[in-house]
Scaffold this motif. Sequence first.
Motif, PDB file in Angstrom:
ATOM      1  N   THR A 171       1.011  -1.739  -0.179  1.00  0.00           N
ATOM      2  CA  THR A 171      -0.082   0.385   0.181  1.00  0.00           C
ATOM      3  C   THR A 171       0.762   0.933  -0.377  1.00  0.00           C
ATOM      4  O   THR A 171       1.962   1.164   0.558  1.00  0.00           O
ATOM      5  N   GLU A 172       0.364   2.523   0.294  1.00  0.00           N
ATOM      6  CA  GLU A 172       1.186   3.797  -0.366  1.00  0.00           C
ATOM      7  C   GLU A 172       2.003   4.077   1.633  1.00  0.00           C
ATOM      8  O   GLU A 172       3.263   4.330   1.430  1.00  0.00           O
ATOM      9  N   GLN A 173       1.000   3.277   2.499  1.00  0.00           N
ATOM     10  CA  GLN A 173       1.772   3.758   3.545  1.00  0.00           C
ATOM     11  C   GLN A 173       2.528   2.032   3.529  1.00  0.00           C
ATOM     12  O   GLN A 173       3.822   2.665   3.999  1.00  0.00           O
TER      13      GLN A 173
ATOM     14  N   ALA B 118       4.445   1.318   1.084  1.00  0.00           N
ATOM     15  CA  ALA B 118       5.765   1.523   0.542  1.00  0.00           C
ATOM     16  C   ALA B 118       6.517   2.505   1.415  1.00  0.00           C
ATOM     17  O   ALA B 118       7.643   2.803   1.702  1.00  0.00           O
ATOM     18  N   ASN B 119       5.965   3.264   1.978  1.00  0.00           N
ATOM     19  CA  ASN B 119       6.556   4.610   2.911  1.00  0.00           C
ATOM     20  C   ASN B 119       7.748   4.397   4.643  1.00  0.00           C
ATOM     21  O   ASN B 119       8.407   4.225   4.622  1.00  0.00           O
TER      22      ASN B 119
ATOM     23  N   TRP C 170       8.203   0.782   4.154  1.00  0.00           N
ATOM     24  CA  TRP C 170       8.899  -1.058   3.577  1.00  0.00           C
ATOM     25  C   TRP C 170      10.570  -0.118   4.412  1.00  0.00           C
ATOM     26  O   TRP C 170      11.287  -1.378   4.960  1.00  0.00           O
TER      27      TRP C 170
ATOM     28  N   LYS D  35      -2.082  -4.466  -0.182  1.00  0.00           N
ATOM     29  CA  LYS D  35      -2.914  -4.414  -1.401  1.00  0.00           C
ATOM     30  C   LYS D  35      -3.745  -5.840  -0.581  1.00  0.00           C
ATOM     31  O   LYS D  35      -3.357  -6.727  -1.005  1.00  0.00           O
TER      32      LYS D  35
ATOM     33  N   GLU E 277      -5.078  -7.052  -6.737  1.00  0.00           N
ATOM     34  CA  GLU E 277      -4.265  -5.330  -7.798  1.00  0.00           C
ATOM     35  C   GLU E 277      -4.486  -6.578  -9.343  1.00  0.00           C
ATOM     36  O   GLU E 277      -5.297  -7.378  -9.555  1.00  0.00           O
TER      37      GLU E 277
END
Length: 175
Positions: free
Chosen positions: A36-38, A40-41, A43, A70, A73
């Motif tokens: 998710t965006e969070q 990725a931040n 990671w 997620k 996909e």
Amino acid sequence: MGLDYKSLDSATREAMAAEVERDAAARSLYISPRLTEQGANEWPELLLSAVKTGTDDSLARELSTRRLLKTHEESHRNGKPFTKAVPATAASTLAEGEFNRFYLRGIASRGLAENRDIEIYRGRVSSRPRPESEALMGERLAAGELLDDLRAHIGVDGALGLPPGPNSGLTGELI
């Protein structure tokens, strides 16, 4: 269950952390599209924490409990896009793959400094091992060559074929 890392000790962890920090500084750290965006931040820090004090299993647990992957996909069938559920094993596949990649980079970095080679072995029992994985068992690799290959091929299979795809169960040890 994660891999059995025979050469995982404090010196290897330090080398692994240096490799993670190297990629993070170069902005070349692999970021899975399943995060998710969070996710990725978070990671880079999660991965660094795992290589310093954890395991591939602890990294997978963090991804799952924090819900950083997620749930769905996009995929393609016959050239047409469709949405599918992300596999339930996605967290462990990502965590094991990247932890193992940095473990291999760590031991290769150490091997280069200590004038030692890397020998490939099965870190997890497989009931149906792939022929390409079996062909690598017991192979000895020059540490510098392996390190260069793993640094050049971020998030994809390298020219040396190590690690040989997700869930192969193969890793290496210093010899």
